[in-house]
Design a protein around this motif. Sequence first.
Motif, PDB file in Angstrom:
ATOM      1  N   HIS A   1      15.654  60.707  60.075  1.00  0.00           N
ATOM      2  CA  HIS A   1      16.508  61.815  59.666  1.00  0.00           C
ATOM      3  C   HIS A   1      18.101  61.164  59.697  1.00  0.00           C
ATOM      4  O   HIS A   1      18.749  61.662  60.793  1.00  0.00           O
ATOM      5  N   PRO A   2      18.329  60.490  58.597  1.00  0.00           N
ATOM      6  CA  PRO A   2      19.760  59.802  59.012  1.00  0.00           C
ATOM      7  C   PRO A   2      20.791  60.696  58.685  1.00  0.00           C
ATOM      8  O   PRO A   2      20.468  61.751  58.114  1.00  0.00           O
ATOM      9  N   LYS A   3      22.088  60.357  59.133  1.00  0.00           N
ATOM     10  CA  LYS A   3      23.143  61.425  58.832  1.00  0.00           C
ATOM     11  C   LYS A   3      23.654  60.838  57.446  1.00  0.00           C
ATOM     12  O   LYS A   3      23.841  59.746  57.100  1.00  0.00           O
ATOM     13  N   ARG A   4      24.177  61.736  56.474  1.00  0.00           N
ATOM     14  CA  ARG A   4      24.575  61.425  55.421  1.00  0.00           C
ATOM     15  C   ARG A   4      26.144  61.762  55.229  1.00  0.00           C
ATOM     16  O   ARG A   4      26.564  62.720  55.989  1.00  0.00           O
ATOM     17  N   LYS A   5      26.788  60.393  55.013  1.00  0.00           N
ATOM     18  CA  LYS A   5      28.378  60.571  55.033  1.00  0.00           C
ATOM     19  C   LYS A   5      28.877  59.920  54.114  1.00  0.00           C
ATOM     20  O   LYS A   5      28.365  58.746  53.240  1.00  0.00           O
ATOM     21  N   LYS A   6      30.129  60.367  53.403  1.00  0.00           N
ATOM     22  CA  LYS A   6      30.805  59.980  52.340  1.00  0.00           C
ATOM     23  C   LYS A   6      31.260  58.401  52.721  1.00  0.00           C
ATOM     24  O   LYS A   6      31.847  58.087  53.839  1.00  0.00           O
ATOM     25  N   LEU A   7      31.535  57.511  51.766  1.00  0.00           N
ATOM     26  CA  LEU A   7      31.995  56.241  51.959  1.00  0.00           C
ATOM     27  C   LEU A   7      33.536  56.154  52.787  1.00  0.00           C
ATOM     28  O   LEU A   7      33.827  55.567  53.609  1.00  0.00           O
ATOM     29  N   GLY A   8      34.126  57.076  52.402  1.00  0.00           N
ATOM     30  CA  GLY A   8      35.524  57.212  52.756  1.00  0.00           C
ATOM     31  C   GLY A   8      35.725  57.641  54.144  1.00  0.00           C
ATOM     32  O   GLY A   8      36.680  57.653  54.816  1.00  0.00           O
ATOM     33  N   HIS A   9      34.707  58.269  54.734  1.00  0.00           N
ATOM     34  CA  HIS A   9      34.528  58.756  56.025  1.00  0.00           C
ATOM     35  C   HIS A   9      34.071  57.621  57.119  1.00  0.00           C
ATOM     36  O   HIS A   9      33.835  58.187  58.329  1.00  0.00           O
ATOM     37  N   VAL A  10      33.957  56.583  56.693  1.00  0.00           N
ATOM     38  CA  VAL A  10      33.709  55.464  57.702  1.00  0.00           C
ATOM     39  C   VAL A  10      34.349  54.262  57.413  1.00  0.00           C
ATOM     40  O   VAL A  10      34.874  54.106  56.222  1.00  0.00           O
ATOM     41  N   SER A  11      34.426  53.252  58.374  1.00  0.00           N
ATOM     42  CA  SER A  11      35.281  52.155  58.473  1.00  0.00           C
ATOM     43  C   SER A  11      34.143  51.079  58.939  1.00  0.00           C
ATOM     44  O   SER A  11      33.508  51.123  59.962  1.00  0.00           O
ATOM     45  N   CYS A  12      34.169  49.933  57.886  1.00  0.00           N
ATOM     46  CA  CYS A  12      33.378  48.712  58.212  1.00  0.00           C
ATOM     47  C   CYS A  12      33.858  48.167  59.775  1.00  0.00           C
ATOM     48  O   CYS A  12      35.065  47.741  59.852  1.00  0.00           O
ATOM     49  N   LEU A  13      33.135  47.599  60.502  1.00  0.00           N
ATOM     50  CA  LEU A  13      33.257  46.944  61.556  1.00  0.00           C
ATOM     51  C   LEU A  13      32.899  45.342  61.471  1.00  0.00           C
ATOM     52  O   LEU A  13      33.376  44.652  62.634  1.00  0.00           O
ATOM     53  N   THR A  14      32.568  44.975  60.725  1.00  0.00           N
ATOM     54  CA  THR A  14      32.180  43.341  60.562  1.00  0.00           C
ATOM     55  C   THR A  14      33.136  42.945  59.830  1.00  0.00           C
ATOM     56  O   THR A  14      33.689  43.341  58.847  1.00  0.00           O
ATOM     57  N   ASP A  15      33.615  41.619  60.042  1.00  0.00           N
ATOM     58  CA  ASP A  15      34.676  40.853  59.551  1.00  0.00           C
ATOM     59  C   ASP A  15      34.415  40.098  58.520  1.00  0.00           C
ATOM     60  O   ASP A  15      35.232  39.402  57.645  1.00  0.00           O
ATOM     61  N   ASP A  16      33.083  39.570  58.819  1.00  0.00           N
ATOM     62  CA  ASP A  16      32.574  38.269  57.804  1.00  0.00           C
ATOM     63  C   ASP A  16      32.491  38.806  56.315  1.00  0.00           C
ATOM     64  O   ASP A  16      32.445  39.695  55.721  1.00  0.00           O
ATOM     65  N   GLN A  17      32.325  37.854  55.146  1.00  0.00           N
ATOM     66  CA  GLN A  17      32.190  38.016  53.789  1.00  0.00           C
ATOM     67  C   GLN A  17      31.295  39.043  53.430  1.00  0.00           C
ATOM     68  O   GLN A  17      31.301  39.883  52.402  1.00  0.00           O
ATOM     69  N   SER A  18      30.129  38.800  54.011  1.00  0.00           N
ATOM     70  CA  SER A  18      28.878  39.718  53.745  1.00  0.00           C
ATOM     71  C   SER A  18      28.917  41.220  54.283  1.00  0.00           C
ATOM     72  O   SER A  18      28.226  41.783  53.822  1.00  0.00           O
ATOM     73  N   HIS A  19      29.843  41.488  55.387  1.00  0.00           N
ATOM     74  CA  HIS A  19      29.786  42.646  55.978  1.00  0.00           C
ATOM     75  C   HIS A  19      28.384  42.972  56.711  1.00  0.00           C
ATOM     76  O   HIS A  19      28.347  44.196  57.023  1.00  0.00           O
ATOM     77  N   MET A  20      27.598  42.107  56.818  1.00  0.00           N
ATOM     78  CA  MET A  20      26.312  42.247  57.675  1.00  0.00           C
ATOM     79  C   MET A  20      26.365  41.589  58.890  1.00  0.00           C
ATOM     80  O   MET A  20      27.042  40.703  59.184  1.00  0.00           O
ATOM     81  N   TYR A  21      25.920  42.490  60.017  1.00  0.00           N
ATOM     82  CA  TYR A  21      25.406  41.809  61.254  1.00  0.00           C
ATOM     83  C   TYR A  21      24.479  41.028  61.287  1.00  0.00           C
ATOM     84  O   TYR A  21      23.188  41.565  60.683  1.00  0.00           O
TER      85      TYR A  21
END
Length: 100
Positions: free
Chosen positions: A45-65
Amino acid sequence: MFDYTGWIVQADAGRDKGGIFCVVGVDQEQNRLLLADGKRRKVSHPKRKKLGHVSCLTDDQSHMYDHPVVHSLKQGEPVSDRALRRALAAFKEGSTLGKR
C-alpha cells in the motif's frame, strides 16, 4: 512519464515531510510516484506523491542506489517490507543526508 522505480527520495511536502522513501512504482495515469519505506508505508500500500513534492537523494547519473533490493524493484520482482527497510537503513548509514 519516466520510470523512477528504484530511486531513493525524500518527501518535501505533506505530513511525511523529511521522510526517506524508495520509489516502488509510477502511476502513469495521475503522474504520481508510488513510495514505500517498509514501516509506515508498506510495499503493498504505497504512498502516492507528485514528483514535485519529493527530492532525489542519490547523486550519480542513474539516480539509483546500488542495492539488491533496488535491482529487484527495477526488474519488477516482488520485494518484502523487511528487505526494503534494510536497504533504506543501509542507504542512511552510507550517506550523510545533508549533514556536513
